[in-house]
Motif scaffolding. Structure first.
Motif, PDB file in Angstrom:
ATOM      1  N   ILE A 183       0.854  -1.180   0.000  1.00  0.00           N
ATOM      2  CA  ILE A 183       0.000   0.000   0.000  1.00  0.00           C
ATOM      3  C   ILE A 183       0.893   1.234   0.000  1.00  0.00           C
ATOM      4  N   ARG A 185       0.976   5.543  -0.255  1.00  0.00           N
ATOM      5  CA  ARG A 185       0.161   6.738  -0.066  1.00  0.00           C
ATOM      6  C   ARG A 185       1.023   7.979  -0.233  1.00  0.00           C
ATOM      7  N   LEU A 190       3.192   2.608   2.949  1.00  0.00           N
ATOM      8  CA  LEU A 190       2.424   2.489   4.186  1.00  0.00           C
ATOM      9  C   LEU A 190       2.544   1.082   4.778  1.00  0.00           C
ATOM     10  N   ALA A 191       2.489   0.052   3.935  1.00  0.00           N
ATOM     11  CA  ALA A 191       2.554  -1.321   4.441  1.00  0.00           C
ATOM     12  C   ALA A 191       2.861  -2.276   3.294  1.00  0.00           C
ATOM     13  N   GLU A 193       2.643  -6.517   2.250  1.00  0.00           N
ATOM     14  CA  GLU A 193       2.006  -7.780   2.607  1.00  0.00           C
ATOM     15  C   GLU A 193       3.038  -8.809   3.092  1.00  0.00           C
ATOM     16  N   LEU A 201      -3.510  -7.440   5.402  1.00  0.00           N
ATOM     17  CA  LEU A 201      -2.747  -6.218   5.157  1.00  0.00           C
ATOM     18  C   LEU A 201      -3.657  -4.991   5.213  1.00  0.00           C
ATOM     19  N   LEU A 202      -4.819  -5.094   4.583  1.00  0.00           N
ATOM     20  CA  LEU A 202      -5.759  -3.976   4.568  1.00  0.00           C
ATOM     21  C   LEU A 202      -6.315  -3.692   5.966  1.00  0.00           C
ATOM     22  N   ARG A 204      -4.811  -4.281   8.782  1.00  0.00           N
ATOM     23  CA  ARG A 204      -3.721  -3.655   9.534  1.00  0.00           C
ATOM     24  C   ARG A 204      -3.542  -2.195   9.131  1.00  0.00           C
ATOM     25  N   SER A 205      -3.705  -1.908   7.852  1.00  0.00           N
ATOM     26  CA  SER A 205      -3.480  -0.557   7.358  1.00  0.00           C
ATOM     27  C   SER A 205      -4.597   0.405   7.737  1.00  0.00           C
ATOM     28  N   PHE A 208      -3.959   3.275  10.007  1.00  0.00           N
ATOM     29  CA  PHE A 208      -3.206   4.434   9.544  1.00  0.00           C
ATOM     30  C   PHE A 208      -4.000   5.276   8.537  1.00  0.00           C
ATOM     31  N   LEU A 217      -3.765   0.249  -3.118  1.00  0.00           N
ATOM     32  CA  LEU A 217      -3.286  -1.122  -2.941  1.00  0.00           C
ATOM     33  C   LEU A 217      -2.828  -1.627  -4.297  1.00  0.00           C
ATOM     34  N   ALA A 245     -10.268   1.133   4.838  1.00  0.00           N
ATOM     35  CA  ALA A 245      -8.935   1.694   5.101  1.00  0.00           C
ATOM     36  C   ALA A 245      -8.776   3.070   4.475  1.00  0.00           C
TER      37      ALA A 245
END
Length: 285
Positions: A183, A185, A190-191, A193, A201-202, A204-205, A208, A217, A245
């Motif tokens: 991800i 931004r 941001l993150a 996988e 993953l989504l 967790r994100s 933020f 994504l 998210a």
């Protein structure tokens, strides 16, 4: 669904080794609609037998490979597809049968090469036993992500920049067999996988998320990935999680990613106001 396997319908029978998620059921339904009679081997603790009551099936522990082979032979299965994620087992606590011992010896060595090495070990073993491995995309081609914009929403210039950066990041982590998605931004990673998968993953994100929609994504296949056994897949719930998210959209590799219930996924994207596109990671479009 539009299956691409239409020749030798009388002689081909597909055995589906089913893990968790919706993909095994989607494939079984596609085959049934196409006039075929699939046989499902449900991995104990992964696939829910209640979902498969309308199909011929049995539940088998993942280490009972001999039972898998006997069942596939008994049901005259000529082709096998592996569908749905399976948690990596704790090898110390397993009690395999004799065929399981042989396969586990390969898996132990392949596991050092990551998930793709693991899938190649399994598919290679099954091929040696006389079965043809067939990919989910070969059974139901209409699940494949097409090229270009899928819904009503278009990416912005900033989204395009994040997608391009995301492609570079996902290629890098994919080459290390870490994951298939990231991800981005506003140019910031941001993150990435890992073992939790794309939906994890989504989730967790979401912690933020900005107050406004921002970020994308990007999901691609890994370099050299064994797509017949493990093709990147999303579903409508992935779209919902991306919206929760507060992302701007989702970019997927065209022709190498599956979308389960594509119409519903596109509908959810349109309702949420996020984009959904298929891209060629080599050309950046």
């Amino acid at each position: 669904m539009d299956s691409v396997i239409r020749n030798d319908a009388s002689s081909m029978r597909v055995g589906i080794i089913a893990g968790s998620g919706s993909l095994p059921l989607a494939l079984a339904t596609a085959l049934q609609v196409d006039g075929k009679d699939p046989y499902l081997l449900l991995i104990e603790g992964e696939a829910d037998p209640a979902q498969y009551k309308d199909f011929s099936h049995e539940v088998i522990r993942i280490t009972k490979v001999g039972r898998f082979l006997k069942a596939l032979a008994r049901e005259k299965c000529t082709h096998i597809t592996l569908a749905g994620p399976v948690k990596r087992p704790n090898l110390k606590n397993l009690v395999p049968d004799m065929e399981g011992v042989k396969l586990l010896a390969r898996i132990t060595g392949a596991s050092r090469k990551g998930d793709d090495g693991l899938m190649r070990a399994i598919t290679g073993y099954l091929q040696e036993k006389g079965f043809t491995i067939i990919g989910a995309h070969e059974l139901a081609s209409d699940l494949l992500v097409p090229s270009g914009q899928l819904g009503k929403v278009s990416p912005t210039e900033q989204d395009d920049a994040d997608i391009a950066a995301g492609v570079r990041i996902v290629k890098a982590v994919g080459a290390l067999d870490i994951g298939q998605a990231a991800i981005l931004r506003d140019g910031y990673v941001l993150a990435v996988e890992a073992a939790e998968g794309t939906d994890g993953l989504l989730t967790r994100s979401a912690a933020f998320a900005w107050d406004k929609r921002a970020g994308v994504l990007v999901k691609l296949s890994k370099p050299g990935q064994e797509l017949k056994a493990d093709m990147p897949t999303i579903g409508p719930e992935t779209v919902t999680l991306a919206a929760e998210a507060n992302l701007r959209g989702i970019a997927l590799e065209e022709h190498k990613t599956l979308i389960l219930d594509m119409k519903e996924a596109i509908r959810r994207a349109d309702v949420a106001g996020i984009f959904l596109i298929g891209l060629d990671p080599e050309s950046g479009s």
